[in-house]
Design a protein around this motif. Structure first.
Motif, mmCIF file in Angstrom:
data_model
loop_
_atom_site.group_PDB
_atom_site.id
_atom_site.type_symbol
_atom_site.label_atom_id
_atom_site.label_comp_id
_atom_site.label_asym_id
_atom_site.label_seq_id
_atom_site.Cartn_x
_atom_site.Cartn_y
_atom_site.Cartn_z
ATOM 1 N N ALA A 157 0.720 -1.254 0.109
ATOM 2 C CA ALA A 157 0.152 0.077 0.126
ATOM 3 C C ALA A 157 1.015 1.151 -0.134
ATOM 4 N N GLU A 158 0.302 2.190 -0.723
ATOM 5 C CA GLU A 158 1.292 3.490 -0.847
ATOM 6 C C GLU A 158 0.616 4.825 -0.320
ATOM 7 N N ALA A 159 -0.603 4.658 0.261
ATOM 8 C CA ALA A 159 -1.323 5.537 0.861
ATOM 9 C C ALA A 159 -2.836 5.270 1.631
ATOM 10 N N VAL A 160 -3.329 5.922 2.382
ATOM 11 C CA VAL A 160 -4.568 5.428 3.119
ATOM 12 C C VAL A 160 -5.350 6.731 3.033
ATOM 13 N N LEU A 161 -6.667 6.195 2.629
ATOM 14 C CA LEU A 161 -7.880 7.186 2.530
ATOM 15 C C LEU A 161 -8.955 6.767 3.383
ATOM 16 N N VAL A 162 -9.441 7.531 4.459
ATOM 17 C CA VAL A 162 -10.602 7.267 5.309
ATOM 18 C C VAL A 162 -11.621 8.675 4.983
ATOM 19 N N VAL A 163 -12.940 8.167 5.336
ATOM 20 C CA VAL A 163 -13.783 9.288 5.483
ATOM 21 C C VAL A 163 -14.215 9.590 7.041
ATOM 22 N N SER A 164 -13.960 10.953 7.279
ATOM 23 C CA SER A 164 -14.385 11.339 8.746
ATOM 24 C C SER A 164 -14.683 12.978 8.593
ATOM 25 N N PRO A 165 -15.527 13.507 8.901
ATOM 26 C CA PRO A 165 -16.797 12.885 9.381
ATOM 27 C C PRO A 165 -17.536 11.829 8.118
ATOM 28 N N THR A 166 -18.267 10.994 8.462
ATOM 29 C CA THR A 166 -19.174 10.343 7.285
ATOM 30 C C THR A 166 -20.168 11.276 7.084
ATOM 31 N N TYR A 167 -20.965 11.003 6.067
ATOM 32 C CA TYR A 167 -22.329 11.451 5.836
ATOM 33 C C TYR A 167 -23.291 11.727 6.831
ATOM 34 N N ASP A 168 -23.114 10.805 7.920
ATOM 35 C CA ASP A 168 -24.004 10.690 9.043
ATOM 36 C C ASP A 168 -23.305 11.541 10.200
ATOM 37 N N GLY A 169 -22.006 12.011 10.083
ATOM 38 C CA GLY A 169 -21.461 13.017 11.110
ATOM 39 C C GLY A 169 -20.830 11.990 12.281
ATOM 40 N N ILE A 170 -20.146 10.894 11.697
ATOM 41 C CA ILE A 170 -19.574 9.940 12.715
ATOM 42 C C ILE A 170 -18.106 10.337 12.464
#
Length: 493
Positions: A157-170
């Motif tokens: 792996a060359e990079a990490v991608l996450v979603v924060s906050p989610t569409y629901d505010g998490i």
């Protein structure tokens, strides 16, 4: 000859109606407030790259100064103005950190633009799955230990991608995620599209922005939660894990060659307003949110997601400006509640799921808007317990994550899934076949199925159920959601 109303006519009519927006953009069409007082007739300020107004693709004057001010406000190493929305930033971040044909580690609940980035660069995606908030059947946060285990198992792996906050505010624990990612000498990209207000509200009860918690690239949609025009966004870069020259190259590829000065002025105006008045506005905003939430505690059947989920299901924090109203204990589906709010009360929500609706609250909302929402939900709740004669579609998601009943089986990459020879068959006949299309509800645009993934029975049933509920199932070329393209019997590797 009678001319049918065109788009402008219809927009003007809607703008003068009593429909209230509990959806983006964050300015909520309030054009007489302090954040919009500078704006005038857009035609009078719509220009091209003329002398004295700089060039976004080679900023050396007023635009460079504006972005430098924004960078100082956000305490980033560099801040980019994005006039193609957050999607432009996500595409740039993926392309600028992962080599073509490489591997990216990403949370499965990413926006469709992230999957498009995987496709365009012919990447292999390894997925980190969010936890499940059982009571609401919503996607929770990403566990740091899950990320560390994935990185150990995928040294390519060359990079990490996450979603924060989610569409629901998490909100996930970004500081820990960043520390783990950096331990493997990789950059952490955070899709913080729905958290542009965090930087100005951290002192008044809102979560802390990822740019302050060690993330390397953070993309924010100003237009989603702040008073800025639709399509405006920013991308912040900080730290030593990103090749800034390479990232810069891709930003200019994905940005339009004719950036709108109206949109860039909106970005500059929004950030300037928030820098000067944001903390006080967010303090008042938090007070109004908490007042509304206190009133909503009296509901009997409709239930609102609150801070009680913190510390469970990977949830590190919750953005309370996202109002998630669950219908699981009522006689309504999410689509039915959404329809009632729209048709009876003229309140337009941001989105609806199988058994919830989402309202986006921003600092531009009015007291009258809050009053109408409270009244509507109270009246609907009073009748929401009568289940006589009501048949609802309920989904068993105990084995999955969030809205998903099952984790997908990946047979090939998204790029091959979209590019290999395909054929169209009836959705009901697609069991065990490999999809050549995306399927998602939009909004939020998180794939139920991506190209290259096996169409399991649970996934087909989910798509059919969503269609029956009247949810906005998209991605398929067949807009009736009856047929789907699959890979046509070729050897898939």
């Amino acid at each position: 000859m009678n001319r049918k109303p065109d788009l402008f006519d219809q927009l003007a009519e809607y703008g003068h109606s009593d429909f209230y927006p509990f959806h983006m953009p964050g300015h909520k069409r309030q054009f007489k407030e302090s954040f919009s007082k500078k704006f005038t007739n857009p035609f009078s300020i719509d220009i091209t790259e003329i002398d004295g107004f700089d060039n976004l693709h080679n900023p050396q004057g007023i635009l460079k100064e504006s972005m430098d001010r924004a960078s100082a406000i956000y305490k980033s190493d560099k801040t980019y103005y994005l006039v193609n929305g957050s999607s432009c930033g996500i595409l740039s971040a993926i392309s600028g950190t992962v080599s073509r044909g490489g591997t990216i580690l990403m949370s499965r609940n990413c926006h469709k633009s992230a999957f498009h980035g995987v496709f365009l660069n012919d990447l292999k995606a390894e997925y980190i799955y969010p936890q499940l908030i059982g009571e609401f059947c919503l996607q929770g946060g990403i566990l740091p230990e899950d990320m560390e285990e994935m990185l150990k198992n995928h040294p390519e792996a060359e990079a990490v991608l996450v979603v924060s906050p989610t569409y629901d505010g998490i909100v996930s624990d970004i500081r820990k995620l960043a520390d783990i990612t950096h331990k493997f000498n990789l950059p952490l990209i955070v899709d913080e599209a729905h958290g542009a207000h965090f930087s100005f509200g951290k002192e008044t009860g809102f979560p802390v922005s990822a740019i302050e918690l060690g993330a390397d690239i953070v993309i924010q949609s100003l237009h989603k939660t702040l008073p800025s025009l639709t399509q405006t966004a920013v991308m912040h870069v900080k730290g030593s894990y990103v090749d800034l020259d390479r990232l810069d190259r891709y930003v200019h590829i994905y940005q339009t060659s004719s950036p709108s000065y109206v949109l860039m002025a909106s970005i500059d105006n929004c950030i300037g307003f928030m820098a000067e008045q944001g903390q006080e506005c967010m303090k008042e905003f938090n007070r109004k949110i908490m007042g509304l939430r206190e009133e909503l505690k009296s509901l009997s059947y409709l239930k609102v997601l609150d801070e009680q989920v913190k510390g469970t299901a990977g949830v590190y924090d919750v953005d309370l400006s996202k109002l998630i109203i669950s219908t699981r204990n009522s006689n309504l589906t999410g689509a039915q509640l959404d329809q009632k709010l729209r048709e009876v009360y003229h309140l337009e929500m941001e989105m609806c799921g199988p058994d919830y609706v989402t309202a986006i609250l921003t600092l531009a909302d009015t007291k009258e808007g809050y009053r109408r929402l409270l009244q509507a939900l109270s009246e609907i709740d009073a009748k929401a317990g009568d289940k006589s004669g009501q048949i609802l579609v309920r989904l068993d998601r105990s084995g999955g994550y969030g809205d998903q009943p099952v984790r997908p089986e990946i047979r090939t990459t998204i790029a091959k899934g979209m590019n290999l020879h395909r054929k169209k068959i009836h959705l009901e006949d697609a069991l065990g076949q490999v999809s050549a299309e995306f399927v998602y509800i939009y909004p939020p645009g998180i794939p139920i199925v991506a190209p290259g993934e096996v169409l399991k029975r649970e996934l087909i049933d989910l798509i059919v159920s969503y269609k029956k509920m009247g949810l906005p199932v998209q991605g398929l070329e067949d807009q009736r959601i009856e047929f789907i393209y699959i890979l046509d019997g070729q050897t898939i590797k």
